[in-house]
Design a protein around this motif. Structure first.
Motif, short mmCIF file in Angstrom:
data_model
loop_
_atom_site.label_atom_id
_atom_site.label_comp_id
_atom_site.label_asym_id
_atom_site.label_seq_id
_atom_site.Cartn_x
_atom_site.Cartn_y
_atom_site.Cartn_z
N TYR A 27 0.82 -1.21 0.00
CA TYR A 27 0.00 0.00 0.00
C TYR A 27 0.85 1.27 0.00
N ASP A 146 -12.16 -3.50 -0.05
CA ASP A 146 -10.95 -4.18 0.42
C ASP A 146 -10.71 -5.48 -0.32
N SER A 150 -7.48 -6.00 -2.72
CA SER A 150 -6.55 -7.10 -2.40
C SER A 150 -6.31 -7.97 -3.62
#
Length: 160
Positions: A27, A146, A150
């Motif tokens: 990230y 999320d 991912s």
């Protein structure tokens, strides 16, 4: 005293060893797909919330290389029913279908469908129940974003 220091030293030495292993934060500001993706979502509250979460994770892009197209649908199911027959808890189930497309040539890089759920209580006043439902719908958007990010970040290393 010295026996309690041994495990700490081992952990510190292990962490120092990982520092030079070549791993990079997924990230990080200059890693993966950050700032390289434009988002197309449904013109709905769920689509807006999903887009907001995706932008938080991957940033906005001034000159995107990819476009992420998503559609979101959700449903509500009774999760708990009282002995009087009243529903006291609901599940919100969200499903997002997504496709990552390269803008350069229009090819599909990846895609799929993710599903998540969360619950809310319906035992308070009408206003309280509506507030908890809105909060649950927002939480589903966070979870869906999320899951999508991912999956995309796993493929990001292959794109460079």
């Amino acid at each position: 005293m010295s026996s309690s220091l041994t495990p700490r030293r081992s952990v510190l030495l292990g962490l120092l060893g990982l520092a030079g292993c070549g791993f990079a934060p997924i990230y990080g500001a200059d890693t993966g797909l950050r700032g390289r993706v434009a988002f197309e979502t449904d013109a709905s509250v769920a689509g807006f919330r999903l887009r907001e979460q995706l932008e938080k994770r991957l940033g906005r892009s001034a000159s995107p290389e990819y476009v992420l197209k998503t559609t979101v649908r959700s449903s509500q199911r009774a999760a708990a029913i009282t002995s009087e027959g009243d529903t006291s808890r609901f599940n919100i189930v969200g499903v997002a279908t997504w496709t990552l497309i390269a803008l350069e040539d229009g090819r599909q890089i990846d895609g799929g469908e993710v599903e998540a759920f969360t619950s809310y209580s319906a035992t308070g006043s009408t206003n309280a129940t509506q507030a908890t439902r809105d909060d649950a719908e927002a939480r589903v958007s966070v979870i869906l974003a999320d899951l999508i990010v991912s999956r995309m970040l796993i493929r990001a290393a292959e794109l460079d």
